[in-house]
Design an enzyme around this catalytic site. Sequence first.
Site, PDB file in Angstrom:
ATOM      1  N   THR A  68       2.518  10.779   4.144  1.00 22.35           N
ATOM      2  CA  THR A  68       2.797   9.794   3.099  1.00 22.35           C
ATOM      3  C   THR A  68       3.262   8.520   3.793  1.00 22.35           C
ATOM      4  O   THR A  68       3.960   8.580   4.808  1.00 22.35           O
ATOM      5  CB  THR A  68       3.877  10.291   2.127  1.00 22.35           C
ATOM      6  OG1 THR A  68       5.112  10.468   2.845  1.00 22.35           O
ATOM      7  CG2 THR A  68       3.470  11.616   1.493  1.00 22.35           C
ATOM      8  N   ASN A  69       2.855   7.385   3.244  1.00 22.52           N
ATOM      9  CA  ASN A  69       3.194   6.129   3.904  1.00 22.52           C
ATOM     10  C   ASN A  69       3.385   5.033   2.860  1.00 22.52           C
ATOM     11  O   ASN A  69       2.739   5.045   1.806  1.00 22.52           O
ATOM     12  CB  ASN A  69       2.092   5.727   4.887  1.00 22.52           C
ATOM     13  CG  ASN A  69       2.614   4.870   6.029  1.00 22.52           C
ATOM     14  OD1 ASN A  69       3.747   4.393   6.006  1.00 22.52           O
ATOM     15  ND2 ASN A  69       1.780   4.655   7.028  1.00 22.52           N
ATOM     16  N   TRP A  85      -6.091   6.979  15.892  1.00 23.13           N
ATOM     17  CA  TRP A  85      -4.696   7.364  15.679  1.00 23.13           C
ATOM     18  C   TRP A  85      -4.495   8.645  14.862  1.00 23.13           C
ATOM     19  O   TRP A  85      -3.420   9.230  14.893  1.00 23.13           O
ATOM     20  CB  TRP A  85      -3.947   6.237  14.967  1.00 23.13           C
ATOM     21  CG  TRP A  85      -4.509   5.927  13.598  1.00 23.13           C
ATOM     22  CD1 TRP A  85      -5.498   5.056  13.298  1.00 23.13           C
ATOM     23  CD2 TRP A  85      -4.121   6.524  12.360  1.00 23.13           C
ATOM     24  NE1 TRP A  85      -5.760   5.058  11.954  1.00 23.13           N
ATOM     25  CE2 TRP A  85      -4.926   5.946  11.350  1.00 23.13           C
ATOM     26  CE3 TRP A  85      -3.173   7.475  11.995  1.00 23.13           C
ATOM     27  CZ2 TRP A  85      -4.817   6.314  10.002  1.00 23.13           C
ATOM     28  CZ3 TRP A  85      -3.054   7.835  10.651  1.00 23.13           C
ATOM     29  CH2 TRP A  85      -3.872   7.250   9.670  1.00 23.13           C
ATOM     30  N   GLU A 104       0.845  -1.199   0.000  1.00 25.48           N
ATOM     31  CA  GLU A 104       0.000   0.000   0.000  1.00 25.48           C
ATOM     32  C   GLU A 104       0.875   1.242   0.000  1.00 25.48           C
ATOM     33  O   GLU A 104       1.913   1.290   0.669  1.00 25.48           O
ATOM     34  CB  GLU A 104      -0.917   0.005   1.228  1.00 25.48           C
ATOM     35  CG  GLU A 104      -1.885   1.153   1.281  1.00 25.48           C
ATOM     36  CD  GLU A 104      -2.816   1.072   2.482  1.00 25.48           C
ATOM     37  OE1 GLU A 104      -3.283   2.119   2.942  1.00 25.48           O
ATOM     38  OE2 GLU A 104      -3.065  -0.061   2.979  1.00 25.48           O
ATOM     39  N   ASP A 142       0.296   5.466   0.409  1.00 25.73           N
ATOM     40  CA  ASP A 142      -0.751   6.396   0.854  1.00 25.73           C
ATOM     41  C   ASP A 142      -0.344   7.851   0.753  1.00 25.73           C
ATOM     42  O   ASP A 142       0.786   8.222   1.075  1.00 25.73           O
ATOM     43  CB  ASP A 142      -1.076   6.161   2.339  1.00 25.73           C
ATOM     44  CG  ASP A 142      -1.626   4.779   2.618  1.00 25.73           C
ATOM     45  OD1 ASP A 142      -2.431   4.302   1.828  1.00 25.73           O
ATOM     46  OD2 ASP A 142      -1.227   4.194   3.641  1.00 25.73           O
ATOM     47  N   ILE A 188       3.198  -5.854   9.544  1.00 31.23           N
ATOM     48  CA  ILE A 188       2.894  -4.701   8.707  1.00 31.23           C
ATOM     49  C   ILE A 188       3.599  -3.487   9.299  1.00 31.23           C
ATOM     50  O   ILE A 188       3.287  -3.067  10.420  1.00 31.23           O
ATOM     51  CB  ILE A 188       1.379  -4.467   8.617  1.00 31.23           C
ATOM     52  CG1 ILE A 188       0.690  -5.695   8.009  1.00 31.23           C
ATOM     53  CG2 ILE A 188       1.076  -3.235   7.784  1.00 31.23           C
ATOM     54  CD1 ILE A 188      -0.824  -5.621   8.032  1.00 31.23           C
ATOM     55  N   ARG A 222      11.774   3.845  16.953  1.00 27.68           N
ATOM     56  CA  ARG A 222      11.411   2.767  16.044  1.00 27.68           C
ATOM     57  C   ARG A 222      12.479   1.683  16.030  1.00 27.68           C
ATOM     58  O   ARG A 222      13.676   1.947  16.218  1.00 27.68           O
ATOM     59  CB  ARG A 222      11.245   3.315  14.608  1.00 27.68           C
ATOM     60  CG  ARG A 222      10.174   4.377  14.445  1.00 27.68           C
ATOM     61  CD  ARG A 222       8.777   3.800  14.415  1.00 27.68           C
ATOM     62  NE  ARG A 222       8.560   2.964  13.255  1.00 27.68           N
ATOM     63  CZ  ARG A 222       7.979   3.409  12.124  1.00 27.68           C
ATOM     64  NH1 ARG A 222       7.581   4.657  12.014  1.00 27.68           N
ATOM     65  NH2 ARG A 222       7.788   2.582  11.113  1.00 27.68           N
ATOM     66  N   GLU A 276      -2.336  10.765   2.807  1.00 29.30           N
ATOM     67  CA  GLU A 276      -3.414  10.886   3.773  1.00 29.30           C
ATOM     68  C   GLU A 276      -3.388  12.263   4.428  1.00 29.30           C
ATOM     69  O   GLU A 276      -2.321  12.754   4.791  1.00 29.30           O
ATOM     70  CB  GLU A 276      -3.271   9.836   4.877  1.00 29.30           C
ATOM     71  CG  GLU A 276      -3.284   8.399   4.395  1.00 29.30           C
ATOM     72  CD  GLU A 276      -3.010   7.422   5.517  1.00 29.30           C
ATOM     73  OE1 GLU A 276      -3.926   6.665   5.863  1.00 29.30           O
ATOM     74  OE2 GLU A 276      -1.878   7.435   6.046  1.00 29.30           O
ATOM     75  N   GLU A 330       6.320   6.201   7.502  1.00 30.95           N
ATOM     76  CA  GLU A 330       5.645   7.478   7.415  1.00 30.95           C
ATOM     77  C   GLU A 330       6.607   8.650   7.271  1.00 30.95           C
ATOM     78  O   GLU A 330       7.632   8.713   7.941  1.00 30.95           O
ATOM     79  CB  GLU A 330       4.785   7.718   8.662  1.00 30.95           C
ATOM     80  CG  GLU A 330       3.773   6.634   8.977  1.00 30.95           C
ATOM     81  CD  GLU A 330       4.318   5.557   9.921  1.00 30.95           C
ATOM     82  OE1 GLU A 330       5.569   5.474  10.093  1.00 30.95           O
ATOM     83  OE2 GLU A 330       3.507   4.799  10.480  1.00 30.95           O
TER      84      GLU A 330
END
Length: 232
Positions: A69-70, A147, A51, A53, A81, A222, A55, A85
């Site tokens: 953006t992802n 979120w 995917e 994105d 998953i 992360r 958003e 980002e």
Amino acid sequence: CHLIFVTGSGFKSVKPYRSGYFGTSIKLQSGYTAGVNTAFYVEAHPGNHDEVDIEFLGKTFDEPYTLQTNVYIRGSGDGRIIGREMKFHLWFDPTKNFHHYAIIWNPRELIFLVDDVPIRRYARKSAATFPLRPMWVYGSIWDASAWATDDGKYKADYRYQPFVATYKNFKAMGCTAYAPRWCRAATASPYRSGGMTRQQYSAMRWVQRNHMVYNYCWDSSRDRSLTPECRM
């Protein structure tokens, strides 16, 4: 395309693509839209979760919209998953006029554009970190209260409904999943070799220097072993 928010609404392309230019002009709603996600994206068949994105994360009254953006990739074998980002506060008010948002996807790279200005390039560094399966084009508006605004601190408030997203000037050009193998993939460059021009790189650096507010590769919280492209 005029979408009125109930619990969620959207559209989908008739055919899947294996590369292409996908764009639409969007005008966002002003006022309180916290918890509401307005999206334009390409996605593989549900369950595969390749995917890409664009958003808009809903906002409170006194905050600007965040464009996120992802990139998601599934199929590396780890079964997880992982989001990739990058977030921006735009150099204009996206509620005042329509602006054009686009994704270029080809076997070498992903490029995100706003009014033809590149804001992010995601290069293919390995098959495990790049979406390669056919994807459909989507637009949607939905309740992402868990979120979407300050990590879920502010929820959708239905006293301010209806929540509206207005799309026009939709473009989907490229190689469908059924096109012959010699179909030429879209690029952002005027050159047959693809890539971006020096002017495009300069414009992207300006956007990222002045308007980027989050980059997953810079987030020390992360697990970087899950995003090996950040170390390459």
